[in-house]
Design an enzyme around this catalytic site. Structure first.
Site, PDB file in Angstrom:
ATOM      1  N   LYS A 132       8.901 -15.330 -14.610  1.00 24.31           N
ATOM      2  CA  LYS A 132       8.993 -13.723 -15.091  1.00 24.31           C
ATOM      3  C   LYS A 132       7.137 -13.929 -15.944  1.00 24.31           C
ATOM      4  O   LYS A 132       5.946 -14.108 -15.618  1.00 24.31           O
ATOM      5  CB  LYS A 132       9.728 -13.163 -16.034  1.00 24.31           C
ATOM      6  CG  LYS A 132       9.817 -12.344 -16.358  1.00 24.31           C
ATOM      7  CD  LYS A 132      10.572 -11.284 -15.142  1.00 24.31           C
ATOM      8  CE  LYS A 132       9.812 -11.626 -14.382  1.00 24.31           C
ATOM      9  NZ  LYS A 132      10.960 -10.371 -13.086  1.00 24.31           N
ATOM     10  N   ASN A 168      -0.388   1.294   5.696  1.00 24.50           N
ATOM     11  CA  ASN A 168       0.187   0.656   5.289  1.00 24.50           C
ATOM     12  C   ASN A 168       0.699  -0.383   6.592  1.00 24.50           C
ATOM     13  O   ASN A 168       1.754   0.498   6.904  1.00 24.50           O
ATOM     14  CB  ASN A 168       1.469   1.342   4.094  1.00 24.50           C
ATOM     15  CG  ASN A 168       2.661   0.535   3.842  1.00 24.50           C
ATOM     16  OD1 ASN A 168       3.600   0.583   3.504  1.00 24.50           O
ATOM     17  ND2 ASN A 168       2.240  -0.685   3.511  1.00 24.50           N
ATOM     18  N   TRP A 171      -2.969  -2.616  -2.152  1.00 30.80           N
ATOM     19  CA  TRP A 171      -2.503  -3.916  -2.080  1.00 30.80           C
ATOM     20  C   TRP A 171      -3.337  -4.339  -0.885  1.00 30.80           C
ATOM     21  O   TRP A 171      -3.231  -4.208   0.113  1.00 30.80           O
ATOM     22  CB  TRP A 171      -1.580  -4.266  -1.879  1.00 30.80           C
ATOM     23  CG  TRP A 171      -1.077  -5.496  -2.433  1.00 30.80           C
ATOM     24  CD1 TRP A 171      -1.463  -6.500  -3.653  1.00 30.80           C
ATOM     25  CD2 TRP A 171      -0.464  -6.587  -1.610  1.00 30.80           C
ATOM     26  NE1 TRP A 171      -0.540  -7.818  -3.901  1.00 30.80           N
ATOM     27  CE2 TRP A 171      -0.183  -7.582  -2.676  1.00 30.80           C
ATOM     28  CE3 TRP A 171      -0.226  -6.869  -0.478  1.00 30.80           C
ATOM     29  CZ2 TRP A 171      -0.180  -8.979  -2.255  1.00 30.80           C
ATOM     30  CZ3 TRP A 171       0.071  -8.113   0.297  1.00 30.80           C
ATOM     31  CH2 TRP A 171      -0.145  -9.247  -0.801  1.00 30.80           C
ATOM     32  N   ARG A 222       3.129  -0.170  -5.450  1.00 29.12           N
ATOM     33  CA  ARG A 222       3.338  -0.614  -4.436  1.00 29.12           C
ATOM     34  C   ARG A 222       1.571  -1.291  -3.894  1.00 29.12           C
ATOM     35  O   ARG A 222       1.553  -2.303  -2.715  1.00 29.12           O
ATOM     36  CB  ARG A 222       2.898   0.688  -3.255  1.00 29.12           C
ATOM     37  CG  ARG A 222       4.211   1.569  -2.855  1.00 29.12           C
ATOM     38  CD  ARG A 222       4.040   2.945  -1.804  1.00 29.12           C
ATOM     39  NE  ARG A 222       4.283   1.735  -0.672  1.00 29.12           N
ATOM     40  CZ  ARG A 222       5.371   1.417  -0.174  1.00 29.12           C
ATOM     41  NH1 ARG A 222       7.553   1.829  -0.683  1.00 29.12           N
ATOM     42  NH2 ARG A 222       5.490   1.011   0.921  1.00 29.12           N
ATOM     43  N   CYS A 257       1.384  -0.805   0.256  1.00 27.60           N
ATOM     44  CA  CYS A 257       0.270  -0.144  -0.052  1.00 27.60           C
ATOM     45  C   CYS A 257       0.849   1.601  -0.409  1.00 27.60           C
ATOM     46  O   CYS A 257       2.206   1.061   0.667  1.00 27.60           O
ATOM     47  CB  CYS A 257      -1.044   0.443   1.329  1.00 27.60           C
ATOM     48  SG  CYS A 257      -1.844  -1.282   1.863  1.00 27.60           S
ATOM     49  N   LYS A 297       5.418  -3.747  -6.670  1.00 29.11           N
ATOM     50  CA  LYS A 297       6.179  -3.475  -6.734  1.00 29.11           C
ATOM     51  C   LYS A 297       7.407  -4.410  -5.599  1.00 29.11           C
ATOM     52  O   LYS A 297       8.708  -4.491  -5.339  1.00 29.11           O
ATOM     53  CB  LYS A 297       6.792  -2.502  -7.012  1.00 29.11           C
ATOM     54  CG  LYS A 297       8.285  -2.649  -7.642  1.00 29.11           C
ATOM     55  CD  LYS A 297       8.629  -3.281  -8.903  1.00 29.11           C
ATOM     56  CE  LYS A 297      10.142  -2.904  -9.381  1.00 29.11           C
ATOM     57  NZ  LYS A 297      10.094  -3.834 -10.265  1.00 29.11           N
ATOM     58  N   GLU A 299      14.238 -18.278 -13.350  1.00 29.25           N
ATOM     59  CA  GLU A 299      13.511 -16.564 -13.516  1.00 29.25           C
ATOM     60  C   GLU A 299      12.103 -16.472 -14.474  1.00 29.25           C
ATOM     61  O   GLU A 299      12.213 -15.643 -14.714  1.00 29.25           O
ATOM     62  CB  GLU A 299      14.878 -15.582 -13.319  1.00 29.25           C
ATOM     63  CG  GLU A 299      14.652 -14.487 -13.820  1.00 29.25           C
ATOM     64  CD  GLU A 299      13.908 -13.290 -12.759  1.00 29.25           C
ATOM     65  OE1 GLU A 299      13.302 -13.920 -11.313  1.00 29.25           O
ATOM     66  OE2 GLU A 299      12.946 -12.216 -13.435  1.00 29.25           O
TER      67      GLU A 299
HETATM   68  O1  M6R Z   1      12.869  -5.895  -4.290  1.00 23.64           O
HETATM   69  P1  M6R Z   1      12.434  -6.608  -3.905  1.00 23.64           P
HETATM   70  O2  M6R Z   1      14.006  -6.591  -4.894  1.00 23.64           O
HETATM   71  O3  M6R Z   1      13.316  -7.220  -2.087  1.00 23.64           O
HETATM   72  O4  M6R Z   1      11.612  -7.268  -4.400  1.00 23.64           O
HETATM   73  C1  M6R Z   1      11.948  -8.864  -3.876  1.00 23.64           C
HETATM   74  C2  M6R Z   1      10.250  -9.943  -4.822  1.00 23.64           C
HETATM   75  O5  M6R Z   1       9.509  -9.162  -3.955  1.00 23.64           O
HETATM   76  C3  M6R Z   1      10.617  -9.461  -6.709  1.00 23.64           C
HETATM   77  O6  M6R Z   1      11.575  -9.802  -7.253  1.00 23.64           O
HETATM   78  C4  M6R Z   1       9.449 -10.110  -7.166  1.00 23.64           C
HETATM   79  O7  M6R Z   1       9.402 -11.251  -7.251  1.00 23.64           O
HETATM   80  C5  M6R Z   1       9.509  -9.367  -8.781  1.00 23.64           C
HETATM   81  N1  M6R Z   1       8.470  -8.729  -9.425  1.00 23.64           N
HETATM   82  C6  M6R Z   1       9.692 -10.990  -9.695  1.00 23.64           C
HETATM   83  O8  M6R Z   1       9.313  -9.706 -11.011  1.00 23.64           O
END
Ligand code: M6R
Length: 587
Positions: free
Chosen positions: A464, A95, A71, A27, A2, A582, A460
């Site tokens: 994705k 949040n 969120w 967020r 959030c 994010k 990975e």
């Molecule tokens: O900000 P961070 O790198 O700690 O985030 C970790 C994960 O939440 C992040 O990599 C998530 O898996 C992505 N959305 C993947 O694309």
């Protein structure tokens, strides 16, 4: 997660809050709301869906207000669960997660209070009403002391017009002070503007925004003096620059981002501390965890230093053994991921030297760490991490080389210097994956296979794809498939094999064969021309050759592009995948 915002000034608050919320949408974006105070009453607009749904709120009057983009954690993403939550004199945006919400709610109910949402956050407004005795800061401190969990909150009180009260524990919160106006937000970009000085609230602190200015308080209520934090205005203006999506733009930036990693000055400062390192423990989540898996191979191959990689949410509750001379590395694009922060704190508390690898210079993680290395990827807006992953890999590979040197190991330095140029070639070759999309549209699931470093790239690529296309997908160690999961493969299954290590290629290709024999459609991402044209393969992306140890930094490029194109073809918004955000600042 959030995002929260607050504004007090001479402009109408609602449009300022609306603009701020748009910048915090990374967020969370499942509902949003704004409350402004005017003539002794709250005007509130809340909507399910994205911040843009709040368009109607912009016409609200009132020069003091708070806003929220959500969120969902507690309660479905519907309008009645959207913030702000109002109860009697109070309006609250929050949040974080209130872990003892259930008990507190029962307490309130026993007093005859009714709730209008399913959220944990609404309880804060109820507690404030109970704790208020004519002093907003006092009430917020008392309420905060009854909360278990994490919070960044902004509060309005009808009895104290033109005041915004703020509190922070384990969720980020910053205050902006401009000419005759004050701001609050979960993150700097929401309030960054020429002439605005930004102050970060520390753990357990409170603040009051009043027309006279901003005042900060420690947990015991004593005043705190603060220095403004530095921030780069340029960096904080996210624009698509002609690209259709941020993800597309961010993928296009990868070669440039990789070239920046050659100048990581902080690595030299870290070098003396590396000599004594006897083991490495990496903690991270999601894509950053995959970076850790790739790095492990480089640390062990080049420096011969035993390296463990653990998902941060497991590490933090796993009673980890941290022997002397452990280097703990927390990898996090945002530097705000709650699980990664908790794992990093635990490792440090148990004696490890803590290194942060992050993209955000002034983050909670850098505040916690003994040393920080910055990935210099530039701001990443799309929820799906792309350029930050490649940047993490380059940085961690350079760290592996530095560790090897510190340990007196011989390495063939220089291989990494070619990577940015090879990435340009790989990105061009990767464009071919557009042609693979129809095979993924009719599929029920997809598989990504690899061995060694290729397995990490496969993981990975799979993350994705599922994250933005919503197609079920598995990244698998090529040799492991036959131990159960092969049962899922049929004629509708696309299988993407990553093949960059000649020493392992034939073994991986055995697994490819096993899927082909069951009717799977096989696609290849490879540096090995002799495999690219094999009969079993529907189509291949041929990448430039590079050291297989470092190859994920290139082989992931077509996989990122594949996810992007499948996502668009399925009518999704790749920048804002459903259910995700994010920055994951809650457990
Ligand atoms: O900000 P961070 O790198 O700690 O985030 C970790 C994960 O939440 C992040 O990599 C998530 O898996 C992505 N959305 C993947 O694309």
């Amino acid at each position: 997660m959030c995002g929260i915002v607050g504004y007090l000034g001479n402009r109408n608050a609602a449009p300022v809050l609306f603009e701020g919320l748009k910048k915090l949408e990374y967020r969370g974006y499942d509902s949003a709301g704004i409350a402004v105070m005017e003539r002794g009453a709250f005007s509130v607009v809340r909507r399910a869906g994205r911040v843009s749904e709040l368009g109607g709120a912009v016409s609200l009057g009132g020069k003091c207000g708070i806003g929220h983009t959500r969120w969902a954690t507690h309660g479905a993403p519907v309008e009645r669960n959207a913030h702000p939550h109002c109860y009697k004199r109070f309006a609250v945006v929050h949040n974080g997660i209130i872990e003892n919400e259930h008990l507190l709610r029962e307490e309130c109910r026993a007093r005859g209070e009714a709730f209008s949402s399913d959220t944990d956050s609404e309880v804060i407004a109820h507690l404030l009403e109970q704790d208020y005795e004519g002093d907003l800061l006092g009430a917020l401190r008392k309420t905060a002391s009854r909360l278990v969990g994490s919070y960044a909150v902004a509060v309005l009180c009808l009895d104290e017009p033109d005041v915004i009260a703020l509190a922070r524990r384990a969720s980020p919160l910053v205050v902006g002070v401009g000419e005759g106006e004050l701001f609050a937000a979960s993150d700097v970009p929401a309030i960054a503007a020429a002439g605005v000085r930004v102050y970060a609230l520390e753990e357990g602190e409170f603040a009051l925004l009043r027309r006279e200015g901003a005042s900060f308080y420690a947990a015991d209520g004593s005043p705190v003096r603060k220095e403004p934090v530095a921030y780069d205005l340029e960096d904080d203006v996210p624009e698509k620059k002609g690209y259709r999506h941020f993800m597309e733009k961010e993928m296009a930036e990868i070669p440039l981002v990789l070239s920046r990693s050659a100048s990581v000055g902080e690595l030299a400062a870290l070098a003396p501390s590396l000599c004594g390192v006897e083991r490495v423990q990496i903690v991270a989540c999601g894509t950053a965890y995959h970076s850790g898996l790739c790095a492990k191979r480089a640390f062990e191959a080049l420096a011969r230093v035993p390296t463990e990689v653990t998902v941060a949410s497991e590490y933090r509750y796993g009673d980890p053994i941290v022997p002397p001379h452990t280097l703990a590395i927390a990898v996090s694009q945002s530097g705000e991921t709650a699980d990664t922060l908790a794992a990093a704190e635990l490792a440090r508390g148990r004696g490890a030297l803590l290194l942060a690898v992050t993209n955000v210079r002034y983050s909670s993680l850098t505040a916690l760490a003994d040393f920080s290395l910055f990935t210099q990827a530039g701001r990443e807006i799309a929820v799906a991490a792309t350029k930050s992953f490649n940047a993490q890999l380059m940085l961690l590979y350079r760290l592996a080389e530095a560790l090897a040197e510190a340990k007196g190991k011989k390495i063939h330095a220089g291989a990494l210097d070619f990577i940015p140029r090879l990435a340009e070639e790989a990105a061009r070759a990767g464009g071919k994956v557009r042609g693979w999309v129809p095979h993924f549209l009719g599929a029920r699931a997809a598989f990504f296979l690899g061995r060694g470093a290729d397995y990490c790239a496969a993981l990975e690529g799979s993350l994705k794809l599922k994250e933005i296309s919503y197609l079920p997908s598995e990244g698998y160690a090529a040799g492991e498939l036959k131990h159960g999961t092969l049962a899922l493969v049929d004629r509708t299954t696309p299988v993407v094999a990553v093949l960059t290590d000649r020493a392992l290629a034939e073994k991986t290709f055995n697994a490819v064969h096993e899927t082909y024999a069951r009717g799977a459609k096989v696609f290849l991402v490879t540096t090995l021309p002799e495999y690219a044209e094999r009969d079993e393969v529907v189509s291949s992306v041929l990448l430039p050759e590079c050291d297989p140890l470092f190859s994920p930094v290139l082989s992931v490029l077509p996989l990122q592009a594949l996810a992007y194109y499948v996502s668009i073809a399925r009518g999704n918004d790749p920048d804002k995948p459903r259910n995700l955000a994010k920055s994951v600042t809650v457990e």
